[in-house]
Design a protein around this motif. Structure first.
Motif, PDB file in Angstrom:
ATOM      1  N   ILE A 190       0.843  -1.202   0.000  1.00 13.36           N
ATOM      2  CA  ILE A 190       0.000   0.000   0.000  1.00 13.36           C
ATOM      3  C   ILE A 190       0.875   1.248   0.000  1.00 13.36           C
ATOM      4  O   ILE A 190       0.611   2.207  -0.728  1.00 13.36           O
ATOM      5  CB  ILE A 190      -0.948   0.007   1.211  1.00 13.36           C
ATOM      6  CG1 ILE A 190      -1.904  -1.182   1.158  1.00 13.36           C
ATOM      7  CG2 ILE A 190      -1.760   1.306   1.240  1.00 13.36           C
ATOM      8  CD1 ILE A 190      -2.759  -1.338   2.403  1.00 13.36           C
ATOM      9  N   ALA A 191       1.920   1.243   0.828  1.00 12.11           N
ATOM     10  CA  ALA A 191       2.839   2.384   0.861  1.00 12.11           C
ATOM     11  C   ALA A 191       3.493   2.578  -0.507  1.00 12.11           C
ATOM     12  O   ALA A 191       3.655   3.720  -0.973  1.00 12.11           O
ATOM     13  CB  ALA A 191       3.891   2.179   1.945  1.00 12.11           C
ATOM     14  N   ALA A 192       3.865   1.478  -1.151  1.00 16.11           N
ATOM     15  CA  ALA A 192       4.472   1.571  -2.483  1.00 16.11           C
ATOM     16  C   ALA A 192       3.492   2.161  -3.488  1.00 16.11           C
ATOM     17  O   ALA A 192       3.874   2.959  -4.352  1.00 16.11           O
ATOM     18  CB  ALA A 192       4.935   0.194  -2.940  1.00 16.11           C
ATOM     19  N   ALA A 193       2.223   1.768  -3.376  1.00 11.61           N
ATOM     20  CA  ALA A 193       1.204   2.317  -4.275  1.00 11.61           C
ATOM     21  C   ALA A 193       1.051   3.821  -4.064  1.00 11.61           C
ATOM     22  O   ALA A 193       0.929   4.594  -5.025  1.00 11.61           O
ATOM     23  CB  ALA A 193      -0.128   1.605  -4.060  1.00 11.61           C
ATOM     24  N   PRO A 241      -7.522  -4.946  -3.745  1.00 10.60           N
ATOM     25  CA  PRO A 241      -7.277  -4.919  -5.194  1.00 10.60           C
ATOM     26  C   PRO A 241      -6.944  -3.539  -5.745  1.00 10.60           C
ATOM     27  O   PRO A 241      -6.172  -3.426  -6.701  1.00 10.60           O
ATOM     28  CB  PRO A 241      -8.593  -5.453  -5.787  1.00 10.60           C
ATOM     29  CG  PRO A 241      -9.615  -5.225  -4.717  1.00 10.60           C
ATOM     30  CD  PRO A 241      -8.885  -5.394  -3.423  1.00 10.60           C
ATOM     31  N   VAL A 242      -7.499  -2.471  -5.163  1.00  9.86           N
ATOM     32  CA  VAL A 242      -7.231  -1.123  -5.673  1.00  9.86           C
ATOM     33  C   VAL A 242      -5.762  -0.766  -5.473  1.00  9.86           C
ATOM     34  O   VAL A 242      -5.090  -0.285  -6.392  1.00  9.86           O
ATOM     35  CB  VAL A 242      -8.138  -0.082  -4.988  1.00  9.86           C
ATOM     36  CG1 VAL A 242      -7.742   1.331  -5.404  1.00  9.86           C
ATOM     37  CG2 VAL A 242      -9.601  -0.341  -5.327  1.00  9.86           C
ATOM     38  N   ALA A 288      -2.472  -0.420  -8.191  1.00 13.76           N
ATOM     39  CA  ALA A 288      -1.808   0.890  -8.278  1.00 13.76           C
ATOM     40  C   ALA A 288      -0.309   0.825  -8.049  1.00 13.76           C
ATOM     41  O   ALA A 288       0.392   1.810  -8.255  1.00 13.76           O
ATOM     42  CB  ALA A 288      -2.439   1.849  -7.265  1.00 13.76           C
ATOM     43  N   VAL A 289       0.211  -0.330  -7.616  1.00 13.54           N
ATOM     44  CA  VAL A 289       1.648  -0.467  -7.382  1.00 13.54           C
ATOM     45  C   VAL A 289       2.387  -0.370  -8.716  1.00 13.54           C
ATOM     46  O   VAL A 289       2.047  -1.058  -9.679  1.00 13.54           O
ATOM     47  CB  VAL A 289       1.974  -1.811  -6.693  1.00 13.54           C
ATOM     48  CG1 VAL A 289       3.490  -2.008  -6.589  1.00 13.54           C
ATOM     49  CG2 VAL A 289       1.347  -1.868  -5.310  1.00 13.54           C
TER      50      VAL A 289
END
Length: 228
Positions: A129-132, A153-154, A158-159
């Motif tokens: 999530i942080a990477a995204a 999934p979102v 987004a990554v």
């Protein structure tokens, strides 16, 4: 002929600000390091995790700097030991990963280093999530026995950082979850299965395989040649 390991230029305990709190970490900088990997440990674990420290040592030997840090404050750890309420708090762990990344990029000796994440178990979701959210600031992600499904999934879609998912061949449920996550991700991606390994990679030689896979991935994607 064996290539000598890079000398360690510095090894120090550091304090990372997060909100009104401080997190503690261990920062190791080899000489002429090619990038920095931040570790997101799994549930109920910390910067002293023997498995993560073994992987970190192998990365250091390959000229990659490492930052192992506690995602929870001392007070939060005490509460979590009783209630387990923080170890699965993915939004909290994600914010801590972001704060640690911003701290690293503000340090003079690190501001030009390409950043990678190594996540384990639930820490993998926070890392993804942080990477995204941080986009091009993150150059590579490796997950060991992770739960990428907890990122949703979102976030997975987004990554943008090249991502390697490492799973034990005998860890059937987690392997299935990683295969599902891989189908959602749109970035450069790969799934590596370590034969015979269970969730914690406690079988002889399996963690060494994780270290080698992670080292190859980070060496390829954190190098200045790759940046060019």
């Amino acid at each position: 002929m064996n290539t000598p390991f890079p000398a360690i230029a510095s090894s120090s305990e550091v304090r990372l600000p997060t909100g009104h709190h401080w997190l503690y970490g261990d920062l190791v900088l080899p000489e002429s390091f090619s990038g920095l990997v931040l570790f997101a440990h799994g549930s109920g674990s910390g910067r002293h995790s023997a498995r993560n420290r073994q992987v970190a040592q192998r990365l250091q030997q390959r000229g990659i700097a490492t930052l192992l840090f506690d995602l929870l404050t001392v007070e939060e750890e005490h509460v979590d030991l009783q209630t387990r309420e923080h170890r699965f708090d993915i939004p909290l762990l994600t914010r801590r990963m972001q704060d640690a990344t911003l701290w690293a990029q503000s340090q003079p000796q690190l501001q030009h280093a390409r950043i990678g994440y190594f996540g384990a178990s639930t820490g993998s979701a926070a890392a993804l999530i942080a990477a995204a959210r941080l986009g091009s600031r993150i150059s590579a992600v490796v997950s060991r026995g992770g739960r990428p499904d907890l990122a949703g999934p979102v976030a997975l879609a987004a990554v943008t950082a090249p991502t390697l998912l490492i799973v034990g061949g005998a860890d059937d449920v987690v392997l299935d979850l990683n295969e599902q996550a891989l189908r959602v991700m749109q970035c450069e991606k790969e799934l590596a299965v370590v034969p015979g390994a269970t969730h914690l990679f406690e079988e002889p030689g399996t963690l060494e395989q994780v270290s080698a896979l992670a080292g190859d991935w980070f060496a390829a994607h954190l190098s200045m040649e790759h940046a060019a």
